[in-house]
Design an enzyme around this catalytic site. Structure first.
Site, PDB file in Angstrom:
ATOM      1  N   PRO A  66       1.112  -1.206  -0.076  1.00  0.00           N
ATOM      2  CA  PRO A  66       0.183  -0.608  -0.119  1.00  0.00           C
ATOM      3  C   PRO A  66       0.458   1.309   0.137  1.00  0.00           C
ATOM      4  O   PRO A  66       0.524   2.314  -0.686  1.00  0.00           O
ATOM      5  CB  PRO A  66      -0.504  -0.441   1.684  1.00  0.00           C
ATOM      6  CG  PRO A  66      -1.264  -1.544   1.850  1.00  0.00           C
ATOM      7  CD  PRO A  66       0.559  -1.937   0.909  1.00  0.00           C
ATOM      8  N   THR A  96       2.646   2.325  -5.047  1.00  0.00           N
ATOM      9  CA  THR A  96       3.334   3.547  -5.062  1.00  0.00           C
ATOM     10  C   THR A  96       3.717   4.532  -3.867  1.00  0.00           C
ATOM     11  O   THR A  96       3.070   3.757  -3.001  1.00  0.00           O
ATOM     12  CB  THR A  96       1.636   4.316  -5.348  1.00  0.00           C
ATOM     13  OG1 THR A  96       1.398   3.992  -6.909  1.00  0.00           O
ATOM     14  CG2 THR A  96       2.307   5.890  -5.840  1.00  0.00           C
ATOM     15  N   LYS A 171       4.417   9.315 -11.417  1.00  0.00           N
ATOM     16  CA  LYS A 171       3.919   8.993 -11.548  1.00  0.00           C
ATOM     17  C   LYS A 171       3.085   9.311 -10.227  1.00  0.00           C
ATOM     18  O   LYS A 171       1.723   9.487 -10.908  1.00  0.00           O
ATOM     19  CB  LYS A 171       4.204   7.130 -10.364  1.00  0.00           C
ATOM     20  CG  LYS A 171       2.835   7.032  -9.948  1.00  0.00           C
ATOM     21  CD  LYS A 171       2.134   5.874 -10.143  1.00  0.00           C
ATOM     22  CE  LYS A 171       0.468   5.732  -9.599  1.00  0.00           C
ATOM     23  NZ  LYS A 171      -0.454   5.277 -10.307  1.00  0.00           N
TER      24      LYS A 171
HETATM   25  P1  NAD Z   1      -4.580  -3.221  -1.813  1.00  0.00           P
HETATM   26  O1  NAD Z   1      -5.090  -2.584  -0.621  1.00  0.00           O
HETATM   27  O2  NAD Z   1      -5.457  -3.791  -2.133  1.00  0.00           O
HETATM   28  O3  NAD Z   1      -3.148  -4.078  -1.741  1.00  0.00           O
HETATM   29  C1  NAD Z   1      -1.813  -4.467  -0.481  1.00  0.00           C
HETATM   30  C2  NAD Z   1      -1.836  -5.899  -0.228  1.00  0.00           C
HETATM   31  O4  NAD Z   1      -0.381  -5.899   0.531  1.00  0.00           O
HETATM   32  C3  NAD Z   1      -2.837  -5.963   0.732  1.00  0.00           C
HETATM   33  O5  NAD Z   1      -3.079  -7.500   0.628  1.00  0.00           O
HETATM   34  C4  NAD Z   1      -1.622  -6.381   2.254  1.00  0.00           C
HETATM   35  O6  NAD Z   1      -2.132  -7.730   3.239  1.00  0.00           O
HETATM   36  C5  NAD Z   1      -0.487  -6.128   1.289  1.00  0.00           C
HETATM   37  N1  NAD Z   1       0.342  -6.520   2.700  1.00  0.00           N
HETATM   38  C6  NAD Z   1       0.862  -5.763   3.137  1.00  0.00           C
HETATM   39  N2  NAD Z   1       1.303  -5.217   4.208  1.00  0.00           N
HETATM   40  C7  NAD Z   1       2.135  -6.081   3.726  1.00  0.00           C
HETATM   41  C8  NAD Z   1       3.316  -6.935   4.528  1.00  0.00           C
HETATM   42  N3  NAD Z   1       3.644  -6.473   4.717  1.00  0.00           N
HETATM   43  N4  NAD Z   1       4.010  -8.243   3.493  1.00  0.00           N
HETATM   44  C9  NAD Z   1       3.122  -8.863   2.787  1.00  0.00           C
HETATM   45  N5  NAD Z   1       1.665  -8.462   2.654  1.00  0.00           N
HETATM   46  C10 NAD Z   1       1.458  -6.888   2.672  1.00  0.00           C
HETATM   47  O7  NAD Z   1      -3.420  -1.714  -2.737  1.00  0.00           O
HETATM   48  P2  NAD Z   1      -3.475  -2.429  -4.406  1.00  0.00           P
HETATM   49  O8  NAD Z   1      -5.001  -2.191  -5.042  1.00  0.00           O
HETATM   50  O9  NAD Z   1      -2.680  -3.358  -4.596  1.00  0.00           O
HETATM   51  O10 NAD Z   1      -2.695  -1.037  -4.122  1.00  0.00           O
HETATM   52  C11 NAD Z   1      -1.181  -1.378  -4.243  1.00  0.00           C
HETATM   53  C12 NAD Z   1      -0.501  -0.265  -4.186  1.00  0.00           C
HETATM   54  O11 NAD Z   1      -0.596   0.324  -5.958  1.00  0.00           O
HETATM   55  C13 NAD Z   1      -0.521   1.008  -3.884  1.00  0.00           C
HETATM   56  O12 NAD Z   1       0.605   1.385  -3.211  1.00  0.00           O
HETATM   57  C14 NAD Z   1      -1.384   1.230  -4.346  1.00  0.00           C
HETATM   58  O13 NAD Z   1      -1.539   3.370  -4.542  1.00  0.00           O
HETATM   59  C15 NAD Z   1      -0.634   1.564  -5.909  1.00  0.00           C
HETATM   60  N6  NAD Z   1      -1.445   1.775  -6.531  1.00  0.00           N
HETATM   61  C16 NAD Z   1      -2.624   1.259  -7.650  1.00  0.00           C
HETATM   62  C17 NAD Z   1      -3.429   1.053  -8.680  1.00  0.00           C
HETATM   63  C18 NAD Z   1      -6.048   0.484  -8.249  1.00  0.00           C
HETATM   64  O14 NAD Z   1      -6.190   1.103  -9.149  1.00  0.00           O
HETATM   65  N7  NAD Z   1      -5.623   0.121  -7.018  1.00  0.00           N
HETATM   66  C19 NAD Z   1      -3.377   1.307  -9.218  1.00  0.00           C
HETATM   67  C20 NAD Z   1      -2.085   2.346  -9.260  1.00  0.00           C
HETATM   68  C21 NAD Z   1      -1.687   1.770  -8.500  1.00  0.00           C
END
Ligand code: NAD
Length: 296
Positions: A66, A96, A171
């Site tokens: 995250p 990000t 980004k």
């Molecule tokens: P999300 O919250 O759905 O997924 C994050 C995952 O990381 C979760 O499953 C959580 O359990 C896991 N996690 C957290 N800490 C952890 C650790 N120490 N060890 C193992 N797993 C851990 O978030 P997302 O939507 O997948 O986004 C991830 C990144 O991508 C973010 O930085 C976000 O800003 C970026 N992003 C998201 C999107 C979107 O549309 N969702 C688009 C572009 C970029």
């Protein structure tokens, strides 16, 4: 084909890991959520019991977490991955995060003799599922060439924008423009509707006029204008308001570091903060239109 450790199997990481399996790579994965690990296992990945176990014999380590604190914690925290990643492995963080955090982790990797890239993505959950993400890469050019075949398993466009941290800066520039444009588009549509205009007709006109943007044509914030936009399904299943709020906060931090002025970015950050305080933090960011049109 590579042995890849993938850490963070959320909305983005889950489908990205599944696409790497489809591309023929051997995936060993870890997430704090058992449900995410089950889904990855069903997609053909091997589940590890810790991040350290996942990276034990990896040639490539990919993380998709995250925010900055999760990434710093994973790599640099107590018993962090920098103490476990094998010699010669390539490290790619796709989260990000703050450019300063990306540089800090890349410096720790370099101190261990590991090559690392910051490679945040654009394209959303749909792009992650379809394998059409855009990768925005910071790091050394030769490191990117090593990573390219792996990134091609998850995305279509790859941009090398500079040294470590530069991927994150680029980004944030993209998302700041997106956040401002989305808020402005919602405001324009609300003005039109307040005068009795049909938001669909107004959007169709704007889409072939100078107000056109991704917000009018693909992710229109007004419910019912575009059938497949999050706004037409209760603002669910898109890019969360609070993720946009996070990115605008990172943009503000980055602007303070360099002395850049971002008056519209700061204003937009406040609009997304208001939308979050109004209880819409978990909804798609296009719900920011509710700040000016609370009844939709
Ligand atoms: P999300 O919250 O759905 O997924 C994050 C995952 O990381 C979760 O499953 C959580 O359990 C896991 N996690 C957290 N800490 C952890 C650790 N120490 N060890 C193992 N797993 C851990 O978030 P997302 O939507 O997948 O986004 C991830 C990144 O991508 C973010 O930085 C976000 O800003 C970026 N992003 C998201 C999107 C979107 O549309 N969702 C688009 C572009 C970029």
């Amino acid at each position: 084909m590579s042995r890849i450790a993938f850490i963070g199997l959320g909305n983005m990481g889950g489908p990205m890991a599944a696409n790497l399996v489809k591309a023929g790579h051997a995936l060993r994965v870890f997430d704090l959520s058992a449900a995410s690990m089950q889904a990855a296992s069903a997609a053909g990945a091997v589940v590890a019991s810790s991040a350290a176990e996942a990276v034990a014999d990896a040639e490539v380590v990919i993380s998709m977490l995250p925010a900055s604190r999760h990434v710093e914690g994973l790599y640099l925290g107590a018993d962090g991955l920098m103490g476990h990643i094998p010699e010669g492995a390539l490290v790619i963080d796709c989260s990000t995060i703050a450019p300063a955090s990306a540089r800090k982790v890349a410096e720790a990797a370099a101190a261990r003799g590991l090559q690392m890239l910051d490679a945040p993505v654009s394209g959303g959950t749909a792009g992650a599922a379809a394998g059409t993400l855009t990768f925005i890469v910071g790091g050394q050019a030769d490191t990117l060439e090593r990573a390219r075949p792996v990134l091609q398993g998850m995305g279509r466009n790859i941009f090398h924008v500079g040294a470590s941290g530069a991927g994150q800066v680029a980004k944030l520039c993209n998302n700041m423009a997106l956040g401002v444009i989305m808020a402005a588009t919602g405001e324009a549509l609300a003005l039109g509707v307040s005068h009795g205009l049909d938001p669909a007709v107004l959007s169709q006109m704007m889409a072939v006029s100078t107000g056109r943007s991704w917000a009018t044509e693909v992710c229109n914030p007004w419910p019912g204008v575009l059938e497949n936009a999050p706004s037409s399904r209760g603002y669910t299943g898109g890019f969360g308001n609070d993720l946009m709020l996070k990115d605008l906060g990172l943009a503000a931090e980055a602007a303070m570091q360099s002395g850049a002025t971002i008056p519209l970015g700061e204003l937009a950050r406040n609009l997304y903060a208001i939308n979050s305080r109004n209880g819409h933090g978990g909804l798609d960011f296009s719900s920011v239109v509710r700040v000016v049109a609370p009844d939709i």
